[in-house]
Design an enzyme around this catalytic site. Sequence first.
Site, PDB file in Angstrom:
ATOM      1  CD  GLU A 170      27.756  16.598  71.088  1.00 58.70           C
ATOM      2  OE1 GLU A 170      26.970  16.318  71.997  1.00 58.70           O
ATOM      3  OE2 GLU A 170      28.424  17.643  71.081  1.00 58.70           O
ATOM      4  CE1 TYR A 191      32.255  16.185  72.028  1.00 56.99           C
ATOM      5  CE2 TYR A 191      31.301  14.009  71.759  1.00 56.99           C
ATOM      6  CZ  TYR A 191      31.274  15.258  72.333  1.00 56.99           C
ATOM      7  OH  TYR A 191      30.278  15.586  73.222  1.00 56.99           O
ATOM      8  CG  ASP A 246      34.231  19.678  71.911  1.00 51.23           C
ATOM      9  OD1 ASP A 246      34.961  20.212  72.768  1.00 51.23           O
ATOM     10  OD2 ASP A 246      33.011  19.499  72.078  1.00 51.23           O
ATOM     11  CG  ASP A 278      26.265  23.270  71.806  1.00 54.37           C
ATOM     12  OD1 ASP A 278      26.606  22.784  70.709  1.00 54.37           O
ATOM     13  OD2 ASP A 278      26.345  22.637  72.874  1.00 54.37           O
ATOM     14  CG  HIS A 279      30.541  23.503  70.178  1.00 60.62           C
ATOM     15  ND1 HIS A 279      31.756  23.326  70.810  1.00 60.62           N
ATOM     16  CD2 HIS A 279      29.630  22.804  70.898  1.00 60.62           C
ATOM     17  CE1 HIS A 279      31.577  22.540  71.868  1.00 60.62           C
ATOM     18  NE2 HIS A 279      30.301  22.209  71.938  1.00 60.62           N
ATOM     19  CB  CYS A 296      16.446  37.413  85.477  1.00 59.90           C
ATOM     20  SG  CYS A 296      16.532  38.821  84.334  1.00 59.90           S
ATOM     21  CB  CYS A 330      13.720  40.071  87.632  1.00 64.33           C
ATOM     22  SG  CYS A 330      13.983  41.207  86.260  1.00 64.33           S
ATOM     23  CB  CYS A 361      19.254  40.454  87.745  1.00 59.33           C
ATOM     24  SG  CYS A 361      17.523  39.922  87.756  1.00 59.33           S
ATOM     25  CG  ASN A 405      24.332  19.798  69.934  1.00 56.77           C
ATOM     26  OD1 ASN A 405      24.434  18.692  70.464  1.00 56.77           O
ATOM     27  ND2 ASN A 405      23.473  20.707  70.362  1.00 56.77           N
TER      28      ASN A 405
END
Length: 630
Positions: free
Chosen positions: A50, A158, A199, A325-326, A606, A580, A620, A25
């Site tokens: 990426e 990718y 990916d 995020d990977h 939340c 919440c 939630c 990323n």
Amino acid sequence: MPCLHVCVSYLQTLHTMRIVTWNINGIRTFKGKVKQTLDSLAADIICVQETKVTRDLLDERTAIVEGYSSYFSFCRGRSGYSGVATFCRDSATPFAAEEGLTGLLTSQGGAVGSYGNREDFSDEELQSLDNEGRAVITQHKIRSSGGGEETLAVINVYCPRADPEKPERKLFKLRFYQLLQIRAEAILETGSHVIVLGDVNTSHRSIDHCDPDDPERFDENPGRKWLNEFLFGSSEGEEKADEEETGVVQEPKSQRPAGAGGGKFVDTFRYFHPSRTHAFTCWLTLTGARQTNYGTRIDYIFANRKLVDSEFLDSKILPEVEGSDHCPVQGELRCICLGDPKCPPLCTKHMPEFAGRQQKLSRFLVKVEHGERKELPKEVTSFLPGSQESGEIRENIRPGKDLNLGKRGQLANSSTSSSKSKKGKTVNSKTGQRGSLLAFFKPKPSEEAKNKDLVIFGKTTGDDTCQTGPQQRFFTPFKSQTTSESFQEPTLLERSFKPQSNSTAETQKDLGTTTFQTAVQESQPSADSSQEDGPEQAMGDGSKEAPGVKDIRPPQLPESEGSAGFWKSVLRGPPPPPNCKAHGEPCVLRTVKKAGPNFGKRFFVCARPQGHASNPEARCNFFMWVGKGK
């Protein structure tokens, strides 16, 4: 200690081969510590996706890493988008490397070759599929566990994401899949082993997704249908588990028709871990989904069946490695990589900007005589990398090919363009000198202008010379660059001191000059010398001096009516968050970024991380628009 741990980890792999894939990323994930990050992965071949870097932004510390050779593919249409790179240890240097899947980006030697049948693709489509920098292929020599020397091609990809709002991207993704399969199978037919990793942007089965849809709808996804064709059905371990669970003996793989799980490649992770759940490689970090492991498995290591059966030892996910995020996926093989003594031409070490030789301006400019053009020497075209398109090569080698050049390489219409450009320049017409930025902050006014500036603010000297002091710094912003034109008509400050029906304090408050007048008076030792020229001269137009000009002070406003009170009334800040209902905790404020009728609206949700509905520690379903009833 960390360095010792890395060394020990790598020593353990001396008799095996490790390969890693990781969507980082953005190359900035390494934070400038590229070698340290690569060493921590303890692998022979590291494929990243990426990278979000173009060639003009690639720096040397990222491209040239000690102990590694690197091979990049850049996106040509957008900056900060897509891009892949393969880093190989010196002990695993490939003997061939190639950018893209089509071969259109390869103009030098050292290509992998074997492109397969691409009759269904037009030249324009092939070019567009490779223009986003989504594939790099490296080919290595390996010594198998049996002692023989073989070849291995590693395809780092990718794959595109199918944007629901752009139907054409869904077709683009499927065409990329088809081209990838054609190329991988074509290389496999030459006798080389093939690993396809990266990916893929599609979760294969429902077990690979945290919250799959209806099973029938889930399997109807075009990307999953392609994976079913590309992969060789279930792994041996998965089939055995299915047989024990259902009691139904599976049909032999050799008797399965094409398109029914009869592909030539195997998902190595499911081969070794057929029934492992919650094994994900990608999470939505914006909602904190990684904390609850609410993600998908879209990063894979695919390998041809023979290689998996004979050489693969394990394939695993590394969720403990953060920074993206990977997370990385690692494969371990019995074979040993045999490094080539020379890097292929695609290697970044051969790029002119990193080759360690000084570039000359003459390599980018071509001298053209009257009415004749000289042909370029062949050696000039050799320094450009094969990753550039033909249009880019022409632009870099012959920048003036389509222009009418004179003796000195100037445009024929240079006089016209230069006359237009002179209009936008600041030039003093009297002195013939070009204006500079300092002229706006430190001008040199005439003696008359100096005295007049001081007179306006109620301060003159007996010998009509300007005193250097703090007041001069306050007044310089009001002087123009050309002093002869700055006093042709009364300035805004002069008109502000004329007697008006309103009080002088109110007039100066509106004009914003009260602060300057107060600062001048405080910087002067006395006001005796200010009467030498008389009040008539002080006004500049013969009028009487307005009463109270010298004693102006900022009006004392109540705190509620001051600037603080004003800004508090305008910028009220975000509303207090509600709690919440499920957890009784303060919510977080979000803004709708998706285009549509609700774009820009704010809402409360939340604050806990996103997770499965059955997880009590997850978020939630509380939701409330800002401004609606509580």
